[in-house]
Design an enzyme around this catalytic site. Sequence first.
Site: not given
Length: 249
Positions: A12-13, A16, A19, A150
């Site tokens: 996923t992601g 850039s 990933g 985060y």
Amino acid sequence: MTKLKGKVAVITGANSGIGLATAKLFAKEGARVVITGRREDALLQAAAEIEGEVLPVLADAGKIDDIRKVISTTVAKFGNIDILFPNAGIAPFQSVEQTSEELFDEVIGINLKGPFFLVKEALPYLNKEGVVVFNTTIAQTKGFAHTGAYVASKAGLRSLVRILTTELKEKGIRAVAVSPGPIDTPIYGKLGKSEEEVQQMETAFAAQVPLGRFGSADEVAKTVLFLASSEASFVNGAELVVDGGLSMV
Ligand SMILES: NC(=O)c1ccc[n+]([C@@H]2O[C@H](COP(=O)([O-])OP(=O)(O)OC[C@H]3O[C@@H](n4cnc5c(N)ncnc54)[C@H](OP(=O)(O)O)[C@@H]3O)[C@@H](O)[C@H]2O)c1
């Protein structure tokens, strides 16, 4: 270059940074790669850069319906899944005092809830001896200011790795994490700070790293490849740090 020959990997992601670097490396090593992203243009551009078999799926990593679509599209095209790399993440650095409920929910939604439910939805289709590699951060072992939401999301993933080693043991599925330090990716340009502020922050970060620099997305991708491959067949429940030594000082 056949460490992952015939394996099906969901990343996923992957439009850039870490990933994308991992998707490129996995494809080079013979994997069939499913990549996701929330921006169609960027996702298709990334797919075009990957040499090998790649399936792009437009999906928001924090939305359950999109997560279900990722898994159903993957299964329809490739059958079962061998490697899951829930990598998509955001890092809007804010102090606890500055963090709104909306921002907190967004960070937890993309960084923790998304990976949790990706694993849940993928479980019926994960092959025996498959592997889940989470992407955490060394910041969850430190007290860096402005990383509260985060780091809370990533610490949740670290704990989830331990739980999954037990819950997935019947199928011999491994659960592990890669824990990057400061890595040179577009994520720092997405903090809502000016270029100059980003530059200052990066210089300050790099100075704290024993190796004196940021890591590259390729250096993390190589570690993810190791964790996902049979070379790490007895590595389970572990979090592998890729940080130039930052977490040790
Ligand atoms: N770079 C570092 O220093 C570092 C350190 C420790 C851990 N990490 C972790 O590494 C992972 C990858 O980050 P990166 O550094 O490679 O940064 P990046 O280049 O910004 O990659 C993050 C990826 O996640 C995607 N993404 C974010 N929210 C999404 C959503 N709701 N739905 C779908 N895709 C979404 C981004 O898409 P958009 O382009 O659309 O935003 C992008 O493709 C993150 O989980 C991050 O926390 C990074």
